[in-house]
Structure formats: C-alpha cells, structure tokens
Design an enzyme around this catalytic site. Structure first.
Site, PDB file in Angstrom:
ATOM      1  N   GLU A   1      13.606 -10.759 -12.312  1.00 19.89           N
ATOM      2  CA  GLU A   1      13.254 -10.543 -10.898  1.00 19.89           C
ATOM      3  C   GLU A   1      13.114  -9.041 -10.667  1.00 19.89           C
ATOM      4  O   GLU A   1      14.015  -8.279 -11.049  1.00 19.89           O
ATOM      5  CB  GLU A   1      14.369 -11.123 -10.024  1.00 19.89           C
ATOM      6  CG  GLU A   1      14.188 -10.864  -8.534  1.00 19.89           C
ATOM      7  CD  GLU A   1      15.405 -11.345  -7.728  1.00 19.89           C
ATOM      8  OE1 GLU A   1      16.295 -12.027  -8.293  1.00 19.89           O
ATOM      9  OE2 GLU A   1      15.458 -10.994  -6.543  1.00 19.89           O
TER      10      GLU A   1
ATOM     11  N   PRO B   1       4.014 -12.614  -1.884  1.00 15.80           N
ATOM     12  CA  PRO B   1       3.235 -12.379  -0.675  1.00 15.80           C
ATOM     13  C   PRO B   1       3.216 -10.923  -0.196  1.00 15.80           C
ATOM     14  O   PRO B   1       4.229 -10.228  -0.284  1.00 15.80           O
ATOM     15  CB  PRO B   1       3.907 -13.279   0.369  1.00 15.80           C
ATOM     16  CG  PRO B   1       5.246 -13.604  -0.186  1.00 15.80           C
ATOM     17  CD  PRO B   1       5.111 -13.568  -1.675  1.00 15.80           C
ATOM     18  N   ASN B   2       2.056 -10.545   0.287  1.00 11.64           N
ATOM     19  CA  ASN B   2       1.786  -9.232   0.900  1.00 11.64           C
ATOM     20  C   ASN B   2       1.707  -8.084  -0.102  1.00 11.64           C
ATOM     21  O   ASN B   2       1.391  -6.958   0.281  1.00 11.64           O
ATOM     22  CB  ASN B   2       2.836  -8.903   1.991  1.00 11.64           C
ATOM     23  CG  ASN B   2       2.815  -9.924   3.107  1.00 11.64           C
ATOM     24  OD1 ASN B   2       1.751 -10.222   3.638  1.00 11.64           O
ATOM     25  ND2 ASN B   2       3.957 -10.480   3.443  1.00 11.64           N
TER      26      ASN B   2
ATOM     27  N   ASN C   1       8.034 -10.575  -8.862  1.00 12.30           N
ATOM     28  CA  ASN C   1       8.460  -9.983  -7.591  1.00 12.30           C
ATOM     29  C   ASN C   1       8.172 -11.044  -6.529  1.00 12.30           C
ATOM     30  O   ASN C   1       7.031 -11.168  -6.073  1.00 12.30           O
ATOM     31  CB  ASN C   1       7.706  -8.692  -7.291  1.00 12.30           C
ATOM     32  CG  ASN C   1       8.219  -8.046  -5.990  1.00 12.30           C
ATOM     33  OD1 ASN C   1       8.949  -8.674  -5.222  1.00 12.30           O
ATOM     34  ND2 ASN C   1       7.828  -6.803  -5.760  1.00 12.30           N
TER      35      ASN C   1
ATOM     36  N   HIS D   1      11.945  -5.771  -7.862  1.00 13.21           N
ATOM     37  CA  HIS D   1      11.610  -5.317  -6.513  1.00 13.21           C
ATOM     38  C   HIS D   1      11.327  -3.828  -6.559  1.00 13.21           C
ATOM     39  O   HIS D   1      12.039  -3.075  -7.244  1.00 13.21           O
ATOM     40  CB  HIS D   1      12.766  -5.560  -5.539  1.00 13.21           C
ATOM     41  CG  HIS D   1      13.127  -7.001  -5.432  1.00 13.21           C
ATOM     42  ND1 HIS D   1      12.380  -7.892  -4.699  1.00 13.21           N
ATOM     43  CD2 HIS D   1      14.122  -7.715  -6.007  1.00 13.21           C
ATOM     44  CE1 HIS D   1      12.916  -9.093  -4.824  1.00 13.21           C
ATOM     45  NE2 HIS D   1      13.966  -9.016  -5.614  1.00 13.21           N
TER      46      HIS D   1
ATOM     47  N   ALA E   1       8.892 -11.533  -0.044  1.00 16.50           N
ATOM     48  CA  ALA E   1       9.688 -12.147   1.027  1.00 16.50           C
ATOM     49  C   ALA E   1      10.294 -13.485   0.606  1.00 16.50           C
ATOM     50  O   ALA E   1      11.362 -13.882   1.108  1.00 16.50           O
ATOM     51  CB  ALA E   1       8.826 -12.327   2.271  1.00 16.50           C
TER      52      ALA E   1
ATOM     53  N   ARG F   1      18.898  -2.274   2.126  1.00 16.17           N
ATOM     54  CA  ARG F   1      18.029  -2.474   3.284  1.00 16.17           C
ATOM     55  C   ARG F   1      18.693  -3.422   4.298  1.00 16.17           C
ATOM     56  O   ARG F   1      19.917  -3.480   4.375  1.00 16.17           O
ATOM     57  CB  ARG F   1      16.671  -2.978   2.784  1.00 16.17           C
ATOM     58  CG  ARG F   1      16.003  -1.950   1.843  1.00 16.17           C
ATOM     59  CD  ARG F   1      14.627  -2.364   1.428  1.00 16.17           C
ATOM     60  NE  ARG F   1      13.761  -2.486   2.598  1.00 16.17           N
ATOM     61  CZ  ARG F   1      12.592  -3.141   2.572  1.00 16.17           C
ATOM     62  NH1 ARG F   1      12.162  -3.697   1.443  1.00 16.17           N
ATOM     63  NH2 ARG F   1      11.852  -3.217   3.662  1.00 16.17           N
TER      64      ARG F   1
ATOM     65  N   TYR G   1       7.432   1.260   0.271  1.00 17.83           N
ATOM     66  CA  TYR G   1       6.883   0.707  -0.972  1.00 17.83           C
ATOM     67  C   TYR G   1       6.020   1.687  -1.767  1.00 17.83           C
ATOM     68  O   TYR G   1       5.588   1.361  -2.866  1.00 17.83           O
ATOM     69  CB  TYR G   1       6.080  -0.561  -0.661  1.00 17.83           C
ATOM     70  CG  TYR G   1       6.935  -1.643  -0.037  1.00 17.83           C
ATOM     71  CD1 TYR G   1       8.029  -2.159  -0.723  1.00 17.83           C
ATOM     72  CD2 TYR G   1       6.672  -2.121   1.244  1.00 17.83           C
ATOM     73  CE1 TYR G   1       8.834  -3.134  -0.156  1.00 17.83           C
ATOM     74  CE2 TYR G   1       7.470  -3.096   1.827  1.00 17.83           C
ATOM     75  CZ  TYR G   1       8.551  -3.596   1.116  1.00 17.83           C
ATOM     76  OH  TYR G   1       9.353  -4.556   1.667  1.00 17.83           O
TER      77      TYR G   1
ATOM     78  N   ARG H   1       0.675  -0.610   2.887  1.00 19.83           N
ATOM     79  CA  ARG H   1       1.705  -1.330   3.624  1.00 19.83           C
ATOM     80  C   ARG H   1       3.024  -0.551   3.576  1.00 19.83           C
ATOM     81  O   ARG H   1       3.529  -0.286   2.483  1.00 19.83           O
ATOM     82  CB  ARG H   1       1.881  -2.665   2.909  1.00 19.83           C
ATOM     83  CG  ARG H   1       3.098  -3.415   3.268  1.00 19.83           C
ATOM     84  CD  ARG H   1       3.388  -4.505   2.238  1.00 19.83           C
ATOM     85  NE  ARG H   1       4.474  -5.304   2.753  1.00 19.83           N
ATOM     86  CZ  ARG H   1       5.334  -5.970   2.002  1.00 19.83           C
ATOM     87  NH1 ARG H   1       5.220  -5.968   0.692  1.00 19.83           N
ATOM     88  NH2 ARG H   1       6.293  -6.646   2.555  1.00 19.83           N
TER      89      ARG H   1
HETATM   90  C1  DQA Z   1      10.153  -6.545  -2.071  1.00 24.28           C
HETATM   91  C2  DQA Z   1      11.388  -6.596  -1.146  1.00 24.28           C
HETATM   92  C3  DQA Z   1      11.306  -7.801  -0.215  1.00 24.28           C
HETATM   93  O1  DQA Z   1      12.443  -7.833   0.647  1.00 24.28           O
HETATM   94  C4  DQA Z   1      10.067  -7.730   0.646  1.00 24.28           C
HETATM   95  O2  DQA Z   1       9.946  -8.893   1.430  1.00 24.28           O
HETATM   96  C5  DQA Z   1       8.812  -7.465  -0.132  1.00 24.28           C
HETATM   97  C6  DQA Z   1       8.864  -6.573  -1.285  1.00 24.28           C
HETATM   98  C7  DQA Z   1      10.139  -5.268  -2.937  1.00 24.28           C
HETATM   99  O3  DQA Z   1       9.398  -5.261  -3.918  1.00 24.28           O
HETATM  100  O4  DQA Z   1      10.828  -4.293  -2.634  1.00 24.28           O
HETATM  101  O5  DQA Z   1       7.744  -7.931   0.234  1.00 24.28           O
HETATM  102  O6  DQA Z   1      10.212  -7.662  -2.942  1.00 24.28           O
END
Ligand code: DQA
Length: 151
Positions: free
Chosen positions: A102, A14-15, A78, A104, A81, A111, A27, A22
């Site tokens: 996984e 998501p997002n 990825n 990120h 959230a 964080r 990011y 964003r």
């Molecule tokens: C994320 C880290 C997550 O905590 C966050 O909710 C994201 C992006 C990252 O790629 O750093 O949406 O997965």
C-alpha cells in the site's frame, strides 16, 4: 543471467489522474504521467515489468485485483480515498495469493483523523506513506523484494 522479471500491477485509485493540479501543497507538482515514467525507470533498474492502471471506480479496482494473479506476481496500490472506506478492496486483496504494498504520497498519519485509519493495511504486506512520488518507487522495490524472497 538476468533473474526473471517480476510482474507488478500498479493501481492508482480515485482522483490520482489529477495529480499535479490537485492540492499541490499536499500531493506535489508531479503529474501521474511523470510518476509513472519514473516508476518505469525504477522497474527497469530492479528487473520488474509493470502494468499500470488508474481507476476512479471501486468495482473496477476489485475486478483488477481479483484477476491479478493471472498476470502479476505482486501489487502496488495507492487506494487513495478508498483506503479509508473500502471493505471490498481490502477483501479483494485478502483473497488473492500475491502480496500487495500500500502506498501513499502524503503521510496519512499526519493528516485528518479520518485518514489515519486504513482499511487496506491489514490485507497488505506493508505500507509506504509520506515520501511523495518516491513512495511508489520504494513500494515497487518492496514488492519486488517480497516476490524474490529477499531479506
Ligand atoms: C492518498 C491519501 C488519501 O487519504 C487521499 O484520499 C488520496 C491520496 C495519498 O496518496 O496521499 O487521494 O492516498
């Protein structure tokens, strides 16, 4: 002779469709399209074939993972959230016989406290976190190496 291409399902949670606009200080400035373009280049270099999907919906991600063994040898995900909340995605990854990496963009361990815990990590072969867009490329290399049984 070229080795058989490794089929990798890449899932952006998501997002992540908002990347580049964003929280750029966290990011970075690259859009998701640009990250995917670089990932396709990396795939070409390592002999992988990608299916790339972005979804904001937990159930859709669960469905994708559940049906992934039909069309993929490995998953790079990825979970965004959902990393910190989704037992359903963790269980889906644990249920399929193909390895998942996984990834990120940010270093989730540096964080907020709530980001330090990944529910996904125990169901993944490993985690790449904190290298920006390169996390995906490193994750792809790791996934391909796992499938090929490389040391
Ligand atoms: C994320 C880290 C997550 O905590 C966050 O909710 C994201 C992006 C990252 O790629 O750093 O949406 O997965």
């Amino acid at each position: 002779m070229q080795p058989k291409p490794v089929r990798v399902l890449v899932i952006h949670g998501p997002n992540l469709q908002l990347l580049g606009r964003r929280e750029v200080e966290v990011y970075g400035k690259l859009s998701l399209e640009e990250i995917d373009r670089r990932l396709e280049e990396e795939a070409e270099a390592v002999g992988a074939e990608l299916t790339i999907v972005q979804s904001n919906h937990e159930g859709e991600i669960v469905d994708l993972i559940g049906s992934s063994p039909e069309r993929a040898d490995a998953i790079v995900i990825n979970p965004a959230a959902y990393t910190h909340t989704s037992v359903a995605i963790r269980d889906a990854l644990a249920a399929v016989p193909i390895p998942a990496v996984e990834v990120h963009l940010s270093n989730i361990h540096r964080r907020e406290d709530f980001r330090r815990r990944s529910l996904i990590a125990p169901a993944a072969a490993g985690q790449v976190t904190g290298f920006g867009p390169a996390s995906y490329r490193l994750g792809l290399r790791a996934a391909v190496g796992l499938v090929r049984g490389e040391d």
